[in-house]
Enzyme design. Structure first.
Site, PDB file in Angstrom:
ATOM      1  N   THR A 161       0.826  -1.212   0.000  1.00 24.71           N
ATOM      2  CA  THR A 161       0.000   0.000   0.000  1.00 24.71           C
ATOM      3  C   THR A 161       0.857   1.257   0.000  1.00 24.71           C
ATOM      4  O   THR A 161       1.914   1.318   0.631  1.00 24.71           O
ATOM      5  CB  THR A 161      -0.912   0.001   1.236  1.00 24.71           C
ATOM      6  OG1 THR A 161      -1.733  -1.165   1.198  1.00 24.71           O
ATOM      7  CG2 THR A 161      -1.793   1.231   1.282  1.00 24.71           C
ATOM      8  N   GLY A 166      -4.068   2.257  -2.749  1.00 26.84           N
ATOM      9  CA  GLY A 166      -4.220   1.045  -1.951  1.00 26.84           C
ATOM     10  C   GLY A 166      -4.740  -0.081  -2.802  1.00 26.84           C
ATOM     11  O   GLY A 166      -3.987  -0.868  -3.377  1.00 26.84           O
ATOM     12  N   GLN A 354     -35.074 -10.729  19.753  1.00 26.77           N
ATOM     13  CA  GLN A 354     -33.697 -11.099  20.092  1.00 26.77           C
ATOM     14  C   GLN A 354     -33.218 -12.228  19.189  1.00 26.77           C
ATOM     15  O   GLN A 354     -32.068 -12.232  18.736  1.00 26.77           O
ATOM     16  CB  GLN A 354     -33.611 -11.505  21.567  1.00 26.77           C
ATOM     17  CG  GLN A 354     -32.190 -11.598  22.115  1.00 26.77           C
ATOM     18  CD  GLN A 354     -31.625 -10.257  22.531  1.00 26.77           C
ATOM     19  OE1 GLN A 354     -32.119  -9.220  22.106  1.00 26.77           O
ATOM     20  NE2 GLN A 354     -30.595 -10.251  23.350  1.00 26.77           N
ATOM     21  N   GLN A 355     -34.080 -13.179  18.922  1.00 25.70           N
ATOM     22  CA  GLN A 355     -33.722 -14.271  18.018  1.00 25.70           C
ATOM     23  C   GLN A 355     -33.423 -13.732  16.620  1.00 25.70           C
ATOM     24  O   GLN A 355     -32.433 -14.122  15.993  1.00 25.70           O
ATOM     25  CB  GLN A 355     -34.866 -15.290  17.956  1.00 25.70           C
ATOM     26  CG  GLN A 355     -35.170 -15.969  19.274  1.00 25.70           C
ATOM     27  CD  GLN A 355     -36.497 -16.703  19.251  1.00 25.70           C
ATOM     28  OE1 GLN A 355     -37.053 -16.988  18.183  1.00 25.70           O
ATOM     29  NE2 GLN A 355     -37.039 -17.011  20.429  1.00 25.70           N
ATOM     30  N   ARG A 357     -32.461 -10.830  15.775  1.00 24.18           N
ATOM     31  CA  ARG A 357     -31.243 -10.004  15.771  1.00 24.18           C
ATOM     32  C   ARG A 357     -29.977 -10.845  15.751  1.00 24.18           C
ATOM     33  O   ARG A 357     -28.976 -10.448  15.133  1.00 24.18           O
ATOM     34  CB  ARG A 357     -31.232  -9.095  17.007  1.00 24.18           C
ATOM     35  CG  ARG A 357     -32.301  -8.033  17.022  1.00 24.18           C
ATOM     36  CD  ARG A 357     -32.355  -7.329  18.374  1.00 24.18           C
ATOM     37  NE  ARG A 357     -31.168  -6.516  18.615  1.00 24.18           N
ATOM     38  CZ  ARG A 357     -30.932  -5.872  19.757  1.00 24.18           C
ATOM     39  NH1 ARG A 357     -31.781  -5.983  20.773  1.00 24.18           N
ATOM     40  NH2 ARG A 357     -29.839  -5.136  19.890  1.00 24.18           N
ATOM     41  N   GLY A 431     -26.767  -2.382  28.255  1.00 26.97           N
ATOM     42  CA  GLY A 431     -25.731  -1.520  28.825  1.00 26.97           C
ATOM     43  C   GLY A 431     -24.502  -2.286  29.249  1.00 26.97           C
ATOM     44  O   GLY A 431     -23.374  -1.800  29.104  1.00 26.97           O
ATOM     45  N   GLU A 454      -6.196  -4.902   3.004  1.00 24.89           N
ATOM     46  CA  GLU A 454      -6.192  -5.882   1.912  1.00 24.89           C
ATOM     47  C   GLU A 454      -7.232  -5.549   0.844  1.00 24.89           C
ATOM     48  O   GLU A 454      -7.707  -6.427   0.136  1.00 24.89           O
ATOM     49  CB  GLU A 454      -6.411  -7.305   2.436  1.00 24.89           C
ATOM     50  CG  GLU A 454      -5.308  -7.777   3.362  1.00 24.89           C
ATOM     51  CD  GLU A 454      -3.933  -7.655   2.745  1.00 24.89           C
ATOM     52  OE1 GLU A 454      -3.767  -7.988   1.553  1.00 24.89           O
ATOM     53  OE2 GLU A 454      -3.011  -7.201   3.441  1.00 24.89           O
TER      54      GLU A 454
END
Length: 699
Positions: A161, A166, A354-355, A357, A431, A454
């Protein structure tokens, strides 16, 4: 089942987890987690991982620091650990040969799950530098450099790079001009944009560098990028040689155990033998000689060698997902919130949100683990093929381009998946997930680099789509499909008009949960995107745009999406092929892996719903309804298996280093210990007198 279970029970390091709050969900699992561990990883690999992790756990040098270290302390500690790794010699004696690349890669992942600064620094020193040199080496002194690197008689870095370039490697400006009078190459950076940068080890410690530079012959002709291995520091004084200026880049968002640097050449003369001459060499009088008549094929062969690091990132990212998901899912199975009035609060893993997510990322991590390991095996085959005289240069070039296309799509998709998974896990832990003791924050910061180094993800996707569109324009593309050793064109239909004839056929949820339905939808998707992207590109050309602009203006909503869908299909196709090939697989393991395959597939396909309707594959609400219903149904079916699924792939508690994700599930006890062990946690602040004085003044 009994054979695998018997083998698993004989492995003394696959110990039963301690009894605790996680038992309720561990008992719900439809499969044995130890058997899944053996399915996902070879027994010799599991033994090797245990050896590495147990050794590090018992070595005080690798104990996690109680507080954040300064930049200099972090670098010093990581470098000291790298020297200790050399003493520990996990890989045994190595010399200039390729050694055991599979275990080498396993070691890097093991170390990364402990600390990615440690893994990256070890990898750059012993693997990245040596692989880059070996891939283009042709002379005895080049292999002497490999021997010295393995014995840490030199410390290497990889200088590809530049400040101004790059991902666009062809645009790099560092020059290596051959001077026949001196019999030397003169390395020069014409301006600061040409300065080499970001190379780990370069800032303070590297004595040698693998450098990619534009090779010029005395007649002024440029022969493109070539590799050189050169000394940059005197190992006795650690001062740079005259003509080389190096300075440190400073603190980063993460990975601060690495000393990344900037290097500028000012007419620095190096020997003619510094050129790594496998793809091209210079005669003493200054003539360029190469076995590759086509410069593009020479460049393609070089590209294949540069794919190793991107493929490594795929494996690193799947490991990062496993780590984050282990923490978040174990925590979700213990953390209770809300519920029916008067009843015990529910573990948050019971909630569909929740599942939804977390579980699709769990499915993605399993798929990417399998595909990443397979890609690495393919790369090893490619690397070894370069030493086989029976394989033609054309074959090598084709394989190199194929490796480049796969790594250029795999790396963006997996690094974005890991980025999003880690953040979702952080938020899913509420939290407490924001605490350093949760073990997610440092992981998030260190993983973030995978999205850029990369190769910029979006530019890599463009490079892949360029090749795909070129293939689509080739009238012999169906013949090409069958000749690709890595099955990159497996999405192509047997006939050119296959796209328009296909539509979404599923009528029920059961139809959708047939893996064939998912793969058929993806094959249609990739081909439709190929056709529409190709049409967009050629339309741009016909409107008067040059080829470069026409490609750039075909990216958004077209070619970029094509590359994403291409690799999603490739990953699903290879995972399903591998699953079907394992005839001895226990039925309970096969079923849960099938559920993961379907969940990742439909969760990904749902993001392309607009295209399915735009292209006419789907009409009316049925397709969208069934796909979304399938995602939620699969999340629900995985709930009881989720804890066992992370148990099967989780690193030990020492590596997790998380108060929320320990295998005992004692979240609140572990939180108390982590918080209370903070230095001076129970003491009043050292500036208490000043605070008291100010408070009194305000009374």
């Amino acid at each position: 089942m009994s054979d695998l279970l018997e083998r698993a029970n004989q492995l003394d390091f696959l110990k039963d987890f301690p009894e605790g709050p996680l038992d309720a969900y561990r008992k719900q699992a439809t499969f044995n987690w130890k058997v899944m561990t053996l399915v996902m990883e070879a027994e010799n690999v599991l033994k090797f991982k245990h050896k590495v992790w147990s050794t590090l756990e018992n070595d005080p040098l690798f104990a996690p620091p109680p507080t954040k270290r300064s930049l200099l302390e972090e670098r010093g500690a990581i470098l000291e650990q790298v020297f200790r790794l050399q003493e520990l010699n996990f890989l045994g004696e190595r010399s200039g040969d390729i050694g055991d690349p599979m275990l080498t890669n396993v070691l890097n992942v093991c170390l990364g799950q402990v600390d990615w600064s440690l893994a990256t620094r070890r990898s750059v020193t012993f693997d990245f530098f040596t692989n880059a040199v070996r891939g283009q080496a042709a002379l005895e002194n080049h292999f002497d450099a490999l021997e010295a690197a393995y014995k840490m008689k030199l410390i290497g870095c990889v200088a590809l790079t530049e400040i101004g370039h790059g991902t666009n490697t062809r645009g790099m400006k560092t020059r290596a001009t051959y001077d026949p009078q001196q019999q030397k190459f003169i390395l020069h950076c014409p301006d600061f944009e040409a300065a080499k940068c970001w190379a780990a080890n370069m800032g303070k410690t590297a004595t040698h560098a693998f450098v990619m530079a534009q090779l010029y012959t005395p007649d002024g002709d440029c022969h493109g990028l070539h590799g050189f291995v050169i000394p940059i520091r005197d190992p006795r004084t650690m001062l740079t040689y005259p003509g080389v200026t190096i300075f440190d880049m400073g603190e980063k968002i993460g990975l601060n155990g690495l000393d990344n640097g900037v290097m500028i050449f000012d007419n620095y003369a190096v020997s003619r033998e510094s050129l790594l001459s496998k793809t091209g060499s210079i005669t003493p009088d200054g003539r360029y000689v190469s076995a590759y008549k086509d410069p593009n094929k020479r460049f393609g062969a070089s590209l294949g060698n540069l794919s190793a690091a991107r493929i490594g990132i795929v494996q690193f990212c799947s490991a990062n997902m496993f780590t984050a998901l282990t923490i978040a899912i174990r925590y979700s199975a213990v953390r209770r919130q809300f519920g029916n009035p008067g009843e015990l609060e529910l573990p948050v893993i019971e909630y569909q949100m929740q599942q939804w997510r977390l579980f699709p990322y769990l499915a993605a991590s399993y798929v990417m683990k399998f595909v990443g390991d397979q890609l690495y095996q393919n790369f090893v085959t490619f690397a070894m093929s370069q030493f086989n005289p029976d394989i033609s240069k054309d074959e090598l070039a084709t394989m190199g381009i194929e490796m480049h296309v796969l790594s250029s799509t795999a790396k963006p998709i997996t690094s974005w998946l890991a980025r999003d998974a880690i953040q979702e896990c952080r938020e899913a832990c509420g939290g407490h997930g924001y605490l350093s003791a949760a073990g997610i924050g440092k992981l998030r910061n260190d993983n973030d680099a995978n999205c850029t180094y990369e190769g910029d993800n979006n530019v890599l996707l463009q490079q892949a789509s360029n090749w795909l569109i070129t293939v689509w324009s080739n009238p012999k593309r169906h013949e090409m499909r069958d000749s690709m050793p890595l099955n990159t064109l497996s999405f192509l239909a047997n006939h050119s008009n296959g796209i328009s004839q296909q539509t979404f056929q599923s009528q029920t949820l059961q139809d959708v949960l047939n893996p064939k339905s998912l793969l058929e939808a993806y094959k249609w998707l990739v081909q439709w995107l190929l056709q529409s992207s190709s049409e967009k590109f050629h339309s741009n050309l016909q409107s008067g745009k040059d080829s470069f602009t026409a490609r750039n203006d075909s990216q958004v909503y077209n070619a970029r999406t094509l590359s994403i869908a291409f690799f999603e299909h490739y990953a699903l196709d290879r995972f399903w092929f591998g699953l079907c090939s394992q005839q001895e697989l226990p039925q309970d393991i096969r079923q849960v892996l099938t559920n993961l395959f379907l969940l990742y597939g439909y969760w990904s396909l749902e993001k392309h719903l607009a295209i399915l309707y735009q292209g006419g594959y789907a009409t009316g609400p049925r397709a969208a309804d069934l796909i979304r219903q399938a995602i939620l149904e699969l999340c629900g079916s995985i709930k009881g298996d989720a804890v066992a699924l992370v148990d099967a792939v989780s690193p030990p508690d020492f590596v997790l280093n998380s108060a929320l994700g320990k295998s005992d599930g004692m979240v609140y006890k572990n939180l108390y210990l982590a918080m209370s062990q903070t230095p001076a946690a129970f003491e009043r602040t050292s500036d208490w007198k000043e605070i008291s004085k100010r408070l009194k003044a305000n009374l």
